[in-house]
Every structure is written in C-alpha cells, then in structure tokens.
Design an enzyme around this catalytic site. Structure first.
Site, mmCIF file in Angstrom:
data_model
loop_
_atom_site.group_PDB
_atom_site.id
_atom_site.type_symbol
_atom_site.label_atom_id
_atom_site.label_comp_id
_atom_site.label_asym_id
_atom_site.label_seq_id
_atom_site.Cartn_x
_atom_site.Cartn_y
_atom_site.Cartn_z
ATOM 1 N N GLY A 19 -23.187 0.886 -6.160
ATOM 2 C CA GLY A 19 -22.742 0.235 -4.924
ATOM 3 C C GLY A 19 -21.715 -0.878 -5.080
ATOM 4 O O GLY A 19 -21.600 -1.727 -4.195
ATOM 5 N N SER A 20 -20.923 -0.844 -6.158
ATOM 6 C CA SER A 20 -19.921 -1.917 -6.290
ATOM 7 C C SER A 20 -18.827 -1.787 -5.216
ATOM 8 O O SER A 20 -18.296 -2.792 -4.748
ATOM 9 C CB SER A 20 -19.318 -1.957 -7.694
ATOM 10 O OG SER A 20 -18.517 -0.833 -7.932
ATOM 11 N N ASN A 21 -18.532 -0.562 -4.811
ATOM 12 C CA ASN A 21 -17.567 -0.401 -3.708
ATOM 13 C C ASN A 21 -18.168 -0.859 -2.381
ATOM 14 O O ASN A 21 -17.470 -1.430 -1.551
ATOM 15 C CB ASN A 21 -17.082 1.047 -3.616
ATOM 16 C CG ASN A 21 -15.981 1.342 -4.617
ATOM 17 O OD1 ASN A 21 -14.855 0.881 -4.455
ATOM 18 N ND2 ASN A 21 -16.310 2.072 -5.671
ATOM 19 N N ARG A 69 -31.218 19.441 2.906
ATOM 20 C CA ARG A 69 -30.026 18.805 3.447
ATOM 21 C C ARG A 69 -29.973 18.837 4.976
ATOM 22 O O ARG A 69 -29.643 17.834 5.608
ATOM 23 C CB ARG A 69 -28.773 19.483 2.859
ATOM 24 C CG ARG A 69 -27.482 18.896 3.405
ATOM 25 C CD ARG A 69 -26.283 19.329 2.613
ATOM 26 N NE ARG A 69 -25.873 20.691 2.924
ATOM 27 C CZ ARG A 69 -24.764 21.249 2.468
ATOM 28 N NH1 ARG A 69 -23.961 20.578 1.667
ATOM 29 N NH2 ARG A 69 -24.449 22.481 2.788
ATOM 30 N N MET A 94 -23.217 10.879 -3.811
ATOM 31 C CA MET A 94 -23.177 12.033 -4.712
ATOM 32 C C MET A 94 -23.577 13.362 -4.065
ATOM 33 O O MET A 94 -23.636 14.382 -4.741
ATOM 34 C CB MET A 94 -24.068 11.776 -5.935
ATOM 35 C CG MET A 94 -23.650 10.569 -6.746
ATOM 36 S SD MET A 94 -21.933 10.652 -7.293
ATOM 37 C CE MET A 94 -22.100 11.861 -8.609
ATOM 38 N N ILE A 96 -22.973 16.462 -1.203
ATOM 39 C CA ILE A 96 -21.849 17.059 -0.476
ATOM 40 C C ILE A 96 -22.250 17.246 0.982
ATOM 41 O O ILE A 96 -23.265 17.898 1.277
ATOM 42 C CB ILE A 96 -21.442 18.402 -1.126
ATOM 43 C CG1 ILE A 96 -20.931 18.121 -2.549
ATOM 44 C CG2 ILE A 96 -20.373 19.114 -0.300
ATOM 45 C CD1 ILE A 96 -20.689 19.356 -3.380
ATOM 46 N N HIS A 113 -12.314 8.557 -4.639
ATOM 47 C CA HIS A 113 -12.555 9.426 -5.799
ATOM 48 C C HIS A 113 -11.805 8.871 -7.008
ATOM 49 O O HIS A 113 -10.623 8.534 -6.898
ATOM 50 C CB HIS A 113 -12.088 10.850 -5.473
ATOM 51 C CG HIS A 113 -12.322 11.805 -6.585
ATOM 52 N ND1 HIS A 113 -13.567 12.342 -6.844
ATOM 53 C CD2 HIS A 113 -11.492 12.281 -7.538
ATOM 54 C CE1 HIS A 113 -13.482 13.117 -7.915
ATOM 55 N NE2 HIS A 113 -12.237 13.099 -8.344
ATOM 56 N N ASP A 149 -13.232 17.017 -2.173
ATOM 57 C CA ASP A 149 -12.154 16.142 -2.664
ATOM 58 C C ASP A 149 -10.753 16.666 -2.321
ATOM 59 O O ASP A 149 -9.828 16.563 -3.130
ATOM 60 C CB ASP A 149 -12.276 15.949 -4.195
ATOM 61 C CG ASP A 149 -13.584 15.272 -4.577
ATOM 62 O OD1 ASP A 149 -14.100 14.479 -3.767
ATOM 63 O OD2 ASP A 149 -14.081 15.533 -5.679
HETATM 64 C C1 GRF Z 1 -16.519 5.116 -7.849
HETATM 65 O O1 GRF Z 1 -15.764 5.201 -9.026
HETATM 66 C C2 GRF Z 1 -16.004 6.080 -6.818
HETATM 67 O O2 GRF Z 1 -14.645 6.403 -6.953
HETATM 68 C C3 GRF Z 1 -16.811 7.337 -7.085
HETATM 69 O O3 GRF Z 1 -18.072 6.858 -7.493
HETATM 70 C C4 GRF Z 1 -17.956 5.555 -8.044
HETATM 71 C C5 GRF Z 1 -18.933 4.703 -7.282
HETATM 72 O O4 GRF Z 1 -19.127 3.445 -7.867
HETATM 73 N N1 GRF Z 1 -16.839 8.193 -5.932
HETATM 74 P P1 GRF Z 1 -19.968 2.339 -7.098
HETATM 75 O O5 GRF Z 1 -21.341 2.920 -6.811
HETATM 76 O O6 GRF Z 1 -19.247 1.991 -5.847
HETATM 77 O O7 GRF Z 1 -20.063 1.178 -8.043
#
Ligand code: GRF
Length: 193
Positions: A19-21, A69, A94, A96, A113, A149
């Site tokens: 979850g860093s994003n 799903r 993760m 689809i 991605h 993607d």
């Molecule tokens: C990121 O590199 C993103 O591009 C890919 O999965 C990773 C997720 O990282 N889809 P985080 O969980 O957001 O740290």
C-alpha cells in the site's frame, strides 16, 4: 482545469498488499490542489499491510476475499454505489476485475503498472526486464480495459537501469517514481475529462 475547482471526485483505491501507492494517494488527496477525495479503500486480503493507511486517515475500508469473484464483485459494486464513487484507482491490486464489473461500474478505473507498457504486461515485471538486459524501465498509469494492462496510457515515467541493479533495487527505484507519477496522472486524466 476550471471545471475541477471546488469539486473533488469521490475515489476508491483497491489494494492487495503493502500500500505505498495508497499512502501517497492519501497524502495527495489531502492537498488543496488535489481533484480527488478518497472515500473508500478495498482489499482482497485481510492482512494487506496497506490497510493501516486507511485506518490512520479514518478512511472507510472493507475486505472481500474474491472467492468467488462474482460474489465479491457484486458486494464491491454495491459499496461503490453507496459511497457514490466516481473513480477507482487500482494500486497494487492483484486480482483481475471481470469484464462484467468494468461494464457495470461505468466510470473510469485507473491502474499503475511497474513497466513501460505495452512492454512487460503481467507479473514478475522487473525480473523479465533484467533478464532481457533492458537499459530503461519505468512505470505506467493507464485506464483499465477488459484486456490486462492494455487500456489507454495516461502517463509514463522512465528510470535508468544500472548494471548493478537487481529486481529489488529496480522495484525500489520504480516505486519511488510511482508515488509522484500516480497523483500527476490522476490530475492529468481528470483535467482532460
Ligand atoms: C506497484 O509497483 C504498482 O505499480 C504495482 O504493484 C506495486 C504496488 O506497490 N501494480 P504498493 O502496494 O503500492 O506499495
């Protein structure tokens, strides 16, 4: 851009892990100039580390295992509706999404991605990039379509690959740029709607 002033788009972020994003998107959503408000976080994994960022910022979150799903997706659509969500950002999600889900949500879904799409769709991106002796890699924010993607590219950023890089160092480098790229891509995408 004018049309965004004063209107924050209700956004849901889907995660599966670290979850860093998500963390960077929450930070972005709190800034004045951000066009989004994160109202909901969804994870298919109860133990996703990233859920702590939702808790910390008091953002509503829910978990459903995606097994099966169709049941999970029905529940998700219901929640998205309840929270009046107009944008989904996939961030390390993760699973689809089914074509049916994409069709029924009817609003935009973005994904980030860790490669320069259309190259290296799918999993194990960094390993494959290194195996092919690529000199650059990067990250792509794109619209989600039925094909994995493959939706319209919103924004990309490159990183140089050094001889000393391995999958871990490359992943770290790419993550670092993603935390700026995703907010920038969201802003660009919503400004052009
Ligand atoms: C990121 O590199 C993103 O591009 C890919 O999965 C990773 C997720 O990282 N889809 P985080 O969980 O957001 O740290």
């Amino acid at each position: 851009m004018e049309k965004l002033i004063g209107k924050k788009i209700n956004t849901a972020v889907f995660i599966s892990g670290r979850g860093s994003n998500l963390k960077s998107l929450i930070k972005y959503s709190k800034s004045k100039s951000s066009p989004i408000k994160i109202k909901l976080v969804f994870s298919d994994k109860l133990r996703a580390k990233g859920l702590k960022y939702a808790k910390k910022s008091k953002i509503k979150f829910f978990v459903s295992s995606y097994k099966p799903r169709n049941i999970s997706e029905k529940l998700i659509l219901k929640k998205l509706n309840m929270f009046k969500i107009d944008l989904i950002c996939l961030a390390g999600f993760m699973k689809i999404l089914s074509a049916n889900f994409i069709k029924n949500f009817k609003k935009p879904i973005l994904n980030i991605h860790p490669s320069l799409l259309p190259k290296y769709r799918g999993l194990k991106t960094h390993e494959r990039v290194l195996k092919n002796n690529e000199k650059v890699s990067g990250s792509t924010v794109h619209l989600v379509s039925k094909k994995l993607d493959s939706g319209r590219i919103i924004l990309q950023k490159k990183v140089k690959i050094l001889k000393s890089d391995n999958a871990k160092t490359l992943e770290r480098k790419i993550l670092k740029i993603e935390h700026f790229l995703y907010p920038k891509a969201i802003y660009k995408f919503l400004s052009n709607l």
